[in-house]
Motif scaffolding. Structure first.
Motif, mmCIF file in Angstrom:
data_model
loop_
_atom_site.group_PDB
_atom_site.id
_atom_site.type_symbol
_atom_site.label_atom_id
_atom_site.label_comp_id
_atom_site.label_asym_id
_atom_site.label_seq_id
_atom_site.Cartn_x
_atom_site.Cartn_y
_atom_site.Cartn_z
ATOM 1 N N SER A 107 0.885 -1.454 0.180
ATOM 2 C CA SER A 107 -0.174 -0.273 0.046
ATOM 3 C C SER A 107 0.866 1.272 -0.219
ATOM 4 C CB SER A 107 -1.207 0.005 0.984
ATOM 5 O OG SER A 107 0.154 0.082 1.922
ATOM 6 N N VAL A 108 0.276 2.357 -0.237
ATOM 7 C CA VAL A 108 1.167 3.375 0.355
ATOM 8 C C VAL A 108 0.203 4.310 1.235
ATOM 9 C CG1 VAL A 108 1.075 6.109 -0.582
ATOM 10 C CG2 VAL A 108 1.191 4.405 -2.191
ATOM 11 N N ASN A 109 1.496 4.571 2.092
ATOM 12 C CA ASN A 109 1.316 5.078 3.355
ATOM 13 C C ASN A 109 0.785 6.204 3.717
ATOM 14 O OD1 ASN A 109 1.225 5.856 6.447
ATOM 15 N ND2 ASN A 109 3.421 4.614 6.327
ATOM 16 N N PHE A 110 1.275 7.257 2.652
ATOM 17 C CA PHE A 110 1.266 8.421 2.634
ATOM 18 C C PHE A 110 1.786 8.994 1.440
ATOM 19 C CE2 PHE A 110 4.768 8.470 5.616
ATOM 20 C CZ PHE A 110 5.757 9.737 4.487
ATOM 21 N N ASN A 111 0.989 10.121 0.944
ATOM 22 C CA ASN A 111 2.001 10.873 -0.292
ATOM 23 C C ASN A 111 1.743 12.499 -0.674
ATOM 24 O OD1 ASN A 111 -0.522 11.230 -0.725
ATOM 25 N ND2 ASN A 111 -0.818 9.211 -2.845
ATOM 26 N N ASP A 112 1.177 12.890 0.398
ATOM 27 C CA ASP A 112 0.833 14.361 1.129
ATOM 28 C C ASP A 112 2.113 15.184 1.634
ATOM 29 O OD1 ASP A 112 0.884 12.850 3.248
ATOM 30 O OD2 ASP A 112 -0.908 14.717 4.240
ATOM 31 N N ASN A 113 3.539 14.643 0.873
ATOM 32 C CA ASN A 113 4.709 14.756 1.437
ATOM 33 C C ASN A 113 5.618 15.983 0.967
ATOM 34 O OD1 ASN A 113 6.461 13.529 -0.634
ATOM 35 N ND2 ASN A 113 4.820 11.519 0.042
ATOM 36 N N ALA A 114 6.821 15.913 1.592
ATOM 37 C CA ALA A 114 7.932 17.407 1.133
ATOM 38 C C ALA A 114 9.021 17.125 1.371
ATOM 39 C CB ALA A 114 7.586 18.559 0.761
ATOM 40 N N GLN A 115 9.991 17.426 0.360
ATOM 41 C CA GLN A 115 11.290 17.112 0.771
ATOM 42 C C GLN A 115 12.413 18.901 0.886
ATOM 43 O OE1 GLN A 115 13.293 13.878 0.612
ATOM 44 N NE2 GLN A 115 12.103 12.817 -0.552
ATOM 45 N N GLY A 116 13.457 18.916 1.061
ATOM 46 C CA GLY A 116 13.963 19.861 0.211
ATOM 47 C C GLY A 116 15.113 20.343 0.708
ATOM 48 N N LEU A 117 15.735 21.954 0.866
ATOM 49 C CA LEU A 117 16.495 23.303 1.879
ATOM 50 C C LEU A 117 15.218 23.651 2.354
ATOM 51 C CD1 LEU A 117 19.518 22.931 -0.579
ATOM 52 C CD2 LEU A 117 19.352 21.820 1.139
ATOM 53 N N TYR A 118 15.245 23.922 3.238
ATOM 54 C CA TYR A 118 14.040 24.904 4.694
ATOM 55 C C TYR A 118 15.167 25.640 5.153
ATOM 56 C CZ TYR A 118 10.293 20.814 4.458
ATOM 57 O OH TYR A 118 9.456 19.974 3.773
ATOM 58 N N ILE A 119 14.525 26.811 5.137
ATOM 59 C CA ILE A 119 15.043 28.183 6.236
ATOM 60 C C ILE A 119 14.096 28.130 7.406
ATOM 61 C CG2 ILE A 119 16.835 28.730 4.627
ATOM 62 C CD1 ILE A 119 14.868 30.792 4.084
ATOM 63 N N PRO A 120 14.143 28.738 8.267
ATOM 64 C CA PRO A 120 13.398 29.533 9.221
ATOM 65 C C PRO A 120 12.560 30.286 8.835
ATOM 66 C CG PRO A 120 15.428 29.172 10.666
ATOM 67 C CD PRO A 120 15.925 28.579 9.005
ATOM 68 N N THR A 121 11.432 30.783 8.877
ATOM 69 C CA THR A 121 10.933 31.663 8.447
ATOM 70 C C THR A 121 11.239 32.888 8.212
ATOM 71 O OG1 THR A 121 8.838 30.267 8.326
ATOM 72 C CG2 THR A 121 8.519 32.420 7.523
ATOM 73 N N TYR A 122 12.026 33.002 9.550
ATOM 74 C CA TYR A 122 12.397 34.176 10.132
ATOM 75 C C TYR A 122 13.120 34.842 9.661
ATOM 76 C CZ TYR A 122 15.670 31.562 12.724
ATOM 77 O OH TYR A 122 16.425 30.173 13.241
ATOM 78 N N ILE A 123 13.691 34.389 8.867
ATOM 79 C CA ILE A 123 14.543 34.661 8.220
ATOM 80 C C ILE A 123 14.154 35.571 7.276
ATOM 81 C CG2 ILE A 123 16.275 34.119 6.070
ATOM 82 C CD1 ILE A 123 17.252 31.351 7.747
ATOM 83 N N ILE A 124 13.209 34.663 6.332
ATOM 84 C CA ILE A 124 12.708 36.530 5.317
ATOM 85 C C ILE A 124 11.941 37.338 5.471
ATOM 86 C CG2 ILE A 124 11.386 36.143 3.311
ATOM 87 C CD1 ILE A 124 11.586 32.805 3.145
ATOM 88 N N LYS A 125 10.603 36.349 6.497
ATOM 89 C CA LYS A 125 10.114 37.725 7.139
ATOM 90 C C LYS A 125 10.017 38.336 8.589
ATOM 91 C CE LYS A 125 6.056 34.917 5.167
ATOM 92 N NZ LYS A 125 5.202 34.668 5.006
ATOM 93 N N GLY A 126 11.032 37.861 9.227
ATOM 94 C CA GLY A 126 11.647 38.471 10.497
ATOM 95 C C GLY A 126 10.638 37.582 12.073
ATOM 96 N N PRO A 134 14.250 40.721 9.328
ATOM 97 C CA PRO A 134 14.478 40.342 8.448
ATOM 98 C C PRO A 134 15.189 40.048 8.014
ATOM 99 C CG PRO A 134 12.393 41.362 8.023
ATOM 100 C CD PRO A 134 13.308 41.467 8.877
ATOM 101 N N MET A 135 16.449 38.508 7.661
ATOM 102 C CA MET A 135 17.638 38.540 6.916
ATOM 103 C C MET A 135 17.924 38.760 5.966
ATOM 104 S SD MET A 135 18.777 35.917 9.951
ATOM 105 C CE MET A 135 18.648 35.864 11.213
ATOM 106 N N ALA A 136 16.670 37.578 4.919
ATOM 107 C CA ALA A 136 16.901 38.006 3.371
ATOM 108 C C ALA A 136 15.578 37.489 3.029
ATOM 109 C CB ALA A 136 17.969 36.466 3.181
ATOM 110 N N PRO A 137 14.471 38.993 2.712
ATOM 111 C CA PRO A 137 12.792 38.914 2.303
ATOM 112 C C PRO A 137 13.433 38.750 0.744
ATOM 113 C CG PRO A 137 14.590 41.143 2.196
ATOM 114 C CD PRO A 137 15.146 40.357 3.142
ATOM 115 N N ASP A 138 14.209 38.446 0.374
ATOM 116 C CA ASP A 138 14.230 37.905 -0.979
ATOM 117 C C ASP A 138 14.540 36.949 -1.564
ATOM 118 O OD1 ASP A 138 13.149 41.157 -1.986
ATOM 119 O OD2 ASP A 138 14.630 42.024 -2.075
ATOM 120 N N LEU A 139 15.046 36.436 -0.242
ATOM 121 C CA LEU A 139 15.084 34.713 -0.726
ATOM 122 C C LEU A 139 14.768 33.944 -0.984
ATOM 123 C CD1 LEU A 139 17.439 32.026 -0.079
ATOM 124 C CD2 LEU A 139 17.207 32.644 2.006
ATOM 125 N N LYS A 140 14.460 33.036 -1.799
ATOM 126 C CA LYS A 140 13.101 32.394 -2.190
ATOM 127 C C LYS A 140 13.233 30.790 -2.442
ATOM 128 C CE LYS A 140 10.313 36.309 -3.170
ATOM 129 N NZ LYS A 140 8.872 36.864 -3.999
#
Length: 333
Positions: A107-126, A134-140
């Motif tokens: 079976s498929v246990n789950f399929n609503d997953n994600a992975q990759g490179l993450y940063i704390p949101t406060y780096i963008i939004k403070g 905010p340290m890098a507001p334009d980092l996307k």
């Protein structure tokens, strides 16, 4: 008198035979799960083990190791059940094993997953509550990281930034190393591979609590994503052409089927358990919530699994016959 002695001897012989049969059946029927080293698979192991032990009466065990080692164990029959296979990460290794008939996807246990490179949101939004600007507001995007390496300086080598990758032995560690090179991030970043899942999560949580910048590989579902406000950096849209070793995995991780698989011989030993595993299906949110409970209450994954079974009766009772569900409910009161 002779009849009494004969009766006693007969009863003793029957007892010895029954004990031998019990030991033999118990040893034969032990169901072994894979633990490739991350919390969510341990949580799912705990849920399945509790249901199997308390509902179906089989003893269970776990074999720990790297992804390649545990997957090899599944193929060779040392491991019976793998509760969380990230199919795209394993790629041909997984699909070829199914074609060869050495493993079976239940079976498929789950399929609503994600992975990759993450940063704390406060780096963008403070974070005004913590006084973080905010340290890098334009980092996307992942490619944007080239412009911000100084924010993520490697303390051991200040001439470059640091990207926290996956633990060694994980297939995704190889993928990430290739991605860093294909995006030319190796020119301004050092790729750092933590020794374990716990070391990686500790680095993320440590930086987050201090309000410091960090870039790290992570995935969902996890307790980290359940408890912290993190942002997944955008990448090039997924493409089969780019998602190869030769192409440097130069695109985003696709959401993938996280499968449950068993060794080919397992259905003969425990067909009723296989039927249960065919019905097993969850979501990332369910696992993240349970793992957050585990961390907040300082309990282990098996205890978090019991908490899930007590609070999500509406979910797991659909996986098993009513009489099995009742046995499990009684056992976890």
């Amino acid at each position: 008198m002779k009849n009494k002695i004969f009766s006693v001897i007969f009863i003793l012989l029957i007892s010895i035979v029954l004990i031998s049969l019990t030991v033999s059946v118990s040893a034969k029927d032990k169901i072994v799960f894979a633990d490739p080293g991350w919390d969510s698979v341990r949580f799912h192991n705990g849920v399945a083990q509790t249901i199997i032990e308390e509902g179906y009466g089989y003893p269970t065990d776990v074999i720990s190791g790297s992804t390649p080692a545990t997957f090899l164990g599944l193929k060779e029959g040392d491991i019976d059940v793998y509760m969380e296979i990230w199919t795209t990460n394993l790629g041909d290794t997984y699909y070829d094993s199914i074609k060869e008939g050495v493993i079976i996807e239940t079976s498929v246990n789950f399929n609503d997953n994600a992975q990759g490179l993450y940063i704390p949101t406060y780096i963008i939004k403070g974070d005004s509550k913590r006084g973080i600007e905010p340290m890098a507001p334009d980092l996307k995007t992942v490619k944007d990281l080239k412009d911000y390496w100084k924010i993520f300086k490697d303390e051991e080598d200040p001439s470059k930034g640091r990207i926290y990758g996956a633990p060694p032995g994980w297939k995704v560690d190889q993928i990430l190393r290739a991605k860093v090179k294909s995006a030319n991030l190796d020119e301004c970043y050092n790729y750092f591979s933590p020794g374990s899942d716990s070391a990686l999560s500790a680095a993320i949580v440590g930086a987050y609590e201090k309000g410091e910048p960090i870039i790290a590989y992570y995935w969902e579902p996890t307790w980290v994503m359940g408890m912290l406000d993190m942002t997944l950096l955008e990448d090039e849209p997924y493409s089969e052409e780019k998602w190869t070793e030769e192409g440097g995995y130069a695109c985003e991780f696709a959401a993938q089927d996280i499968a449950i698989a068993i060794n080919k011989d397992f259905p003969e030993r425990a067909p009723e358990v296989v039927e249960f595993l065919k019905n097993y299906h969850t979501t990332s949110a369910m696992a993240s919530e349970s793992l957050s409970y585990m961390m907040e209450n300082e309990c282990d994954s098996r205890e978090a699994a019991v908490w899930f079974l007590k609070t999500r009766v509406d979910v797991w009772t659909k996986w098993v016959p009513e009489e099995i569900a009742e046995k499990v409910k009684e056992a976890i009161k």
